[in-house]
Design a protein around this motif. Structure first.
Motif, short mmCIF file in Angstrom:
data_model
loop_
_atom_site.label_atom_id
_atom_site.label_comp_id
_atom_site.label_asym_id
_atom_site.label_seq_id
_atom_site.Cartn_x
_atom_site.Cartn_y
_atom_site.Cartn_z
N VAL A 126 0.85 -1.19 0.00
CA VAL A 126 0.00 0.00 0.00
C VAL A 126 0.89 1.24 0.00
O VAL A 126 2.00 1.23 0.57
CB VAL A 126 -0.95 -0.01 1.21
N GLN A 127 0.42 2.29 -0.64
CA GLN A 127 1.19 3.53 -0.68
C GLN A 127 1.06 4.31 0.63
O GLN A 127 0.03 4.20 1.32
CB GLN A 127 0.70 4.41 -1.84
N PRO A 128 2.06 5.08 0.98
CA PRO A 128 1.95 5.92 2.18
C PRO A 128 0.72 6.82 2.10
O PRO A 128 0.40 7.35 1.04
CB PRO A 128 3.24 6.75 2.14
N GLY A 129 0.03 6.93 3.24
CA GLY A 129 -1.16 7.75 3.30
C GLY A 129 -2.45 7.02 2.99
O GLY A 129 -3.54 7.53 3.27
N ARG A 130 -2.34 5.81 2.41
CA ARG A 130 -3.53 5.05 2.07
C ARG A 130 -3.98 4.17 3.23
O ARG A 130 -3.39 4.19 4.31
CB ARG A 130 -3.25 4.20 0.82
N ASP B 16 -1.94 -14.81 24.48
CA ASP B 16 -1.81 -16.26 24.61
C ASP B 16 -1.40 -16.94 23.32
O ASP B 16 -0.24 -17.28 23.13
CB ASP B 16 -3.16 -16.79 25.14
N VAL B 17 -2.32 -17.11 22.41
CA VAL B 17 -2.05 -17.85 21.18
C VAL B 17 -1.95 -16.89 20.00
O VAL B 17 -2.79 -15.99 19.85
CB VAL B 17 -3.16 -18.89 20.91
N TRP B 18 -0.94 -17.11 19.17
CA TRP B 18 -0.63 -16.21 18.05
C TRP B 18 -0.95 -16.86 16.71
O TRP B 18 -0.73 -18.07 16.54
CB TRP B 18 0.85 -15.85 18.08
N GLY B 19 -1.43 -16.05 15.77
CA GLY B 19 -1.58 -16.52 14.40
C GLY B 19 -0.22 -16.49 13.71
O GLY B 19 0.80 -16.22 14.36
N GLN B 20 -0.21 -16.74 12.42
CA GLN B 20 1.03 -16.74 11.65
C GLN B 20 1.36 -15.38 11.06
O GLN B 20 2.48 -15.16 10.59
CB GLN B 20 0.99 -17.80 10.55
N GLY B 21 0.41 -14.48 11.09
CA GLY B 21 0.68 -13.11 10.66
C GLY B 21 0.35 -12.83 9.20
O GLY B 21 0.28 -13.74 8.36
N THR B 22 0.16 -11.54 8.91
CA THR B 22 -0.04 -11.07 7.55
C THR B 22 0.86 -9.86 7.36
O THR B 22 0.97 -9.02 8.26
CB THR B 22 -1.51 -10.73 7.27
N THR B 23 1.51 -9.78 6.21
CA THR B 23 2.53 -8.76 5.98
C THR B 23 1.96 -7.51 5.35
O THR B 23 1.24 -7.57 4.34
CB THR B 23 3.65 -9.32 5.09
N VAL B 24 2.30 -6.37 5.94
CA VAL B 24 1.91 -5.07 5.40
C VAL B 24 3.17 -4.36 4.92
O VAL B 24 4.11 -4.18 5.70
CB VAL B 24 1.19 -4.22 6.47
N THR B 25 3.17 -3.98 3.66
CA THR B 25 4.29 -3.25 3.08
C THR B 25 3.81 -1.87 2.67
O THR B 25 2.84 -1.74 1.92
CB THR B 25 4.85 -3.98 1.85
N VAL B 26 4.46 -0.85 3.18
CA VAL B 26 4.09 0.53 2.87
C VAL B 26 5.21 1.15 2.04
O VAL B 26 6.31 1.37 2.53
CB VAL B 26 3.85 1.36 4.14
N SER B 27 4.89 1.42 0.79
CA SER B 27 5.91 1.94 -0.11
C SER B 27 5.24 2.58 -1.33
O SER B 27 4.18 2.14 -1.76
CB SER B 27 6.84 0.82 -0.57
N SER B 28 5.89 3.60 -1.82
CA SER B 28 5.37 4.26 -3.02
C SER B 28 5.95 3.61 -4.28
O SER B 28 5.59 3.99 -5.39
CB SER B 28 5.69 5.75 -2.98
#
Lengths: 110, 120
Positions: free
Chosen positions: B12-16, B108-120
């Protein structure tokens, strides 16, 4: 919301014991017995190993123990094994429905 | 065994804006508080936000207050994180985490996660 302070790294030989400290403030570690510890292997999600300062979840082995004195909590691992090599994070309730983590400690088993 | 599956991450772009979701299963979702925790690449864990079982108590880290909104839908066994005005420093792996209690007690219990990338 300042991060709790942990040493960047600790090391020990197999069979030895090590202790990782976690220093906070009177507003978090010093006031609440809601300190927990997590083990994270590279590329994996963190795993809870100690909660409420001293309690071990079911399935977590005896060598892991926790304590607290004043604003500092500690995690002790007895009888180090190779598989204990990982990152360890402390976490504390910080009041006002917020939580704070330590910066993490890399444990190396020599 | 508790299962937490995050989704919604991406570039996602910065600001979005971006909305993360967490699908929970194999436990009684509406009996527990939930949290979001993030981990920037090569960095440590940072608590982002937490919500009680009935959405009555909500907390945010100072770093996201006013920009992120946590919510849950107990009928759908789902947790959400609406992220607005995204910044480069928000780039991280976002974990959905179950609490031990109805109100915040222990993550307690954690998921595996989802990645957020912020870049133009």
């Amino acid at each position: 919301q300042s991060a709790l302070t942990q040493p960047a790294s600790v090391s020990g030989s197999p069979g030895q014991s090590i202790t990782i400290s976690c220093t906070g403030a009177s507003s978090d570690v010093g006031t609440y017995d809601l300190v927990s510890w997590y083990q994270q292997h590279p590329g994996k999600a963190p795993k809870l190993i100690i909660y409420e300062v001293t309690k071990r979840p079911s399935g977590v082995s005896d060598p892991f123990s926790g304590s607290k004195s004043g604003n500092t909590a500690s995690l002790t691992i007895s009888g180090l094994q190779a598989e204990d090599e990982a990152y360890y994070y402390c976490c504390s309730y910080a009041g006002s429905n917020t939580w704070v983590f330590g910066g993490g400690t890399k444990l190396t088993v020599l | 065994e508790v299962q937490l599956v995050e989704s919604g991450g991406g570039l996602v772009q910065p600001g979005r804006s971006l909305r993360l979701s967490c699908a929970a299963s194999r436990f009684t979702f509406d009996d527990y508080a939930m949290h979001w925790v993030r981990q920037a690449p090569g960095k440590g864990l940072e608590w982002v936000s937490g919500i009680s079982w009935n959405s009555g108590i909500i907390g945010y880290a100072d770093s996201v207050k006013g920009r992120f909104t946590i919510s849950r839908d107990n009928a759908k066994n789902s947790l959400y994180l609406q992220m607005n005005s995204l910044r480069a420093e928000d780039m991280a792996l976002y974990y959905c985490v179950k609490d031990m209690g109805r109100f915040g007690v222990t993550l307690d219990v954690w998921g595996q996660g989802t990645t957020v990338t912020v870049s133009s």
